[in-house]
Enzyme design. Structure first.
Site, PDB file in Angstrom:
ATOM      1  N   ASN A   1      54.021  27.753  78.696  1.00  0.00           N
ATOM      2  CA  ASN A   1      54.422  29.159  78.551  1.00  0.00           C
ATOM      3  C   ASN A   1      53.604  29.992  79.509  1.00  0.00           C
ATOM      4  OD1 ASN A   1      56.015  28.541  76.270  1.00  0.00           O
ATOM      5  ND2 ASN A   1      54.261  28.821  74.897  1.00  0.00           N
TER       6      ASN A   1
ATOM      7  N   ASP B   1      51.603  33.027  79.520  1.00  0.00           N
ATOM      8  CA  ASP B   1      50.999  33.864  78.479  1.00  0.00           C
ATOM      9  C   ASP B   1      50.828  35.290  78.977  1.00  0.00           C
ATOM     10  OD1 ASP B   1      50.871  31.713  76.787  1.00  0.00           O
ATOM     11  OD2 ASP B   1      48.692  31.453  76.910  1.00  0.00           O
TER      12      ASP B   1
ATOM     13  N   ALA C   1      50.509  22.727  78.098  1.00  0.00           N
ATOM     14  CA  ALA C   1      49.798  22.968  79.354  1.00  0.00           C
ATOM     15  C   ALA C   1      48.314  23.239  79.107  1.00  0.00           C
ATOM     16  CB  ALA C   1      50.437  24.140  80.099  1.00  0.00           C
TER      17      ALA C   1
ATOM     18  N   THR D   1      40.908  20.628  61.648  1.00  0.00           N
ATOM     19  CA  THR D   1      39.999  21.612  62.241  1.00  0.00           C
ATOM     20  C   THR D   1      39.777  22.756  61.250  1.00  0.00           C
ATOM     21  OG1 THR D   1      41.831  22.679  63.403  1.00  0.00           O
ATOM     22  CG2 THR D   1      40.605  21.009  64.616  1.00  0.00           C
ATOM     23  N   LEU D   2      38.517  23.218  61.186  1.00  0.00           N
ATOM     24  CA  LEU D   2      38.116  24.219  60.186  1.00  0.00           C
ATOM     25  C   LEU D   2      37.538  25.464  60.854  1.00  0.00           C
ATOM     26  CD1 LEU D   2      36.237  21.649  57.887  1.00  0.00           C
ATOM     27  CD2 LEU D   2      38.531  22.558  57.475  1.00  0.00           C
TER      28      LEU D   2
ATOM     29  N   SER E   1      35.255  27.874  62.788  1.00  0.00           N
ATOM     30  CA  SER E   1      33.827  27.810  63.125  1.00  0.00           C
ATOM     31  C   SER E   1      33.068  26.803  62.254  1.00  0.00           C
ATOM     32  CB  SER E   1      33.203  29.201  62.999  1.00  0.00           C
ATOM     33  OG  SER E   1      33.414  29.656  61.690  1.00  0.00           O
TER      34      SER E   1
ATOM     35  N   GLY F   1      42.368  25.472  69.417  1.00  0.00           N
ATOM     36  CA  GLY F   1      42.914  24.204  68.913  1.00  0.00           C
ATOM     37  C   GLY F   1      43.340  23.297  70.060  1.00  0.00           C
ATOM     38  N   ASP F   2      43.806  23.903  71.140  1.00  0.00           N
ATOM     39  CA  ASP F   2      44.219  23.111  72.312  1.00  0.00           C
ATOM     40  C   ASP F   2      43.001  22.477  72.983  1.00  0.00           C
ATOM     41  OD1 ASP F   2      46.807  23.971  71.814  1.00  0.00           O
ATOM     42  OD2 ASP F   2      46.571  25.739  73.084  1.00  0.00           O
TER      43      ASP F   2
ATOM     44  N   GLY G   1      41.377  34.334  77.173  1.00  0.00           N
ATOM     45  CA  GLY G   1      42.472  33.593  77.821  1.00  0.00           C
ATOM     46  C   GLY G   1      42.642  32.212  77.220  1.00  0.00           C
TER      47      GLY G   1
HETATM   48  O1  RIB Z   1      47.649  27.630  71.454  1.00  0.00           O
HETATM   49  C1  RIB Z   1      47.729  28.762  72.253  1.00  0.00           C
HETATM   50  C2  RIB Z   1      49.081  28.824  72.904  1.00  0.00           C
HETATM   51  O2  RIB Z   1      50.059  29.067  71.929  1.00  0.00           O
HETATM   52  C3  RIB Z   1      49.245  29.946  73.906  1.00  0.00           C
HETATM   53  O3  RIB Z   1      48.859  29.566  75.192  1.00  0.00           O
HETATM   54  C4  RIB Z   1      50.703  30.318  73.774  1.00  0.00           C
HETATM   55  O4  RIB Z   1      51.447  30.040  74.912  1.00  0.00           O
HETATM   56  C5  RIB Z   1      51.218  29.560  72.565  1.00  0.00           C
HETATM   57  O5  RIB Z   1      51.939  28.459  72.913  1.00  0.00           O
END
Ligand code: RIB
Length: 306
Positions: free
Chosen positions: A14, A16, A45, A223-224, A226, A254-255, A290
């Site tokens: 996406n 953002d 991504a 995942t929890l 902090s 989380g990513d 970001g």
């Molecule tokens: O996990 C964060 C992502 O969630 C953002 O980058 C946004 O694009 C959504 O997919």
């Protein structure tokens, strides 16, 4: 020199469009915010960029629109040294877009217009078969169709390749998919949704994790925020605390976590060690504004490890 782990990420891209605001607005309300930032995002991504910056050899399977955002996306992925042989383009829809508001506490609200991400099909996966079967580990999220994720995960599993699923955005999942998953990385909300159990504390998180094991997943890393993460496997449960930091923006944490976990597991580390590394990667990522652009490098995480 050590061989770089080979990861394939099947997922979304996406663009953002992110605005900082003093608080998240309520329905029907206009508030003034800023600054504004646009850049690479999407859970797929973000995880691909994070894994590449952490030193993995990353291939991404993704579908973009045939539009200027799609051109930028393809350039961004290539610039991150991600193998782009399976960066597909479609004239039938737009490149995915996410509208994000981040408040002063670093919390966010996100709406995704998935566009071409919704067109990534099982047939696309079949054409990219080699990228899945030759990986050390394949990473998935849920911003592309769940049939596509299930098909690709089954292909990986049949080839003896480990499957990590970050089940975000949260939704109910069939056993058919859960049985393909080696490592599931839900947050508390996602774990509650998938297991059907409340998750408001560590004890409940453990019960939800055990239920997910019964549904066919081989390990759950819950995942929890902090508080770190809870590892639940058939051998037992272990809480791995996180590191406290000054939070700027939690979007993409989380990513960062799932990508770092995947990299360390593909490097042959055990779950507890991989989770410690993933906690630190996510902690560093939330100190910056970001998503993909905020992912830390391997050197930064190692310096933070101390
Ligand atoms: O996990 C964060 C992502 O969630 C953002 O980058 C946004 O694009 C959504 O997919």
């Amino acid at each position: 020199m050590e061989r770089r782990p080979k990861l394939t990420v099947v997922g979304s891209y996406n663009t953002d469009l992110t605005v900082r605001a003093p608080r998240i607005p309520v329905g029907g309300e206009t508030i003034l915010g800023g600054p504004f930032q646009s850049g690479p995002g999407g859970k797929g991504a973000n995880q691909a960029v994070a894994a590449a910056r952490l030193g993995a050899d990353v291939t991404m399977l993704v579908k973009l629109g045939s539009d200027p955002f799609g051109d930028q996306a393809a350039e961004n992925l290539a610039r991150e040294n991600i193998r782009c042989d399976y960066v597909l383009r479609s004239a039938e829809s737009h490149t995915g877009v996410a509208f994000i508001v981040v408040d002063d506490a670093g919390e966010n609200m996100i709406v995704v217009a998935a566009g071409a991400n919704n067109l990534l099909s099982p047939a696309d996966i079949d054409r990219a078969r080699e990228a899945i079967t030759s990986a050390d580990l394949v990473v998935f999220q849920l911003e592309v169709p769940v049939e596509t994720v299930t098909h690709a995960a089954r292909l990986a599993r049949q080839a003896g390749v480990r499957v990590l699923l970050n089940p975000a955005p949260g939704r109910k999942l069939d056993r058919d998919l859960l049985e393909q998953v080696d490592i599931l990385t839900p947050n508390e909300t996602e774990a509650a949704l998938i297991s059907g159990l409340p998750v408001t504390n560590v004890r409940e998180a453990e019960a939800a994790g055990k239920k997910l094991l019964e549904e066919g997943v081989r390990a759950v890393v819950l995942t929890l925020g902090s508080n770190g993460a809870l590892v639940v496997t058939p051998q037992g449960s272990q809480h791995v605390p996180g590191r406290r930091v000054k939070v700027v923006d939690t979007t993409g944490a989380g990513d960062a976590f799932s990508a770092a976990l995947a990299v360390r597991l593909a490097e042959g580390k055990d779950l507890a060690e991989a989770v410690r590394f993933a906690n630190l990667t996510a902690a560093l990522q939330v100190t910056r504004f970001g998503t993909a652009q905020a992912m830390p490098s391997r050197q930064e995480v190692e310096a933070f490890l101390g």
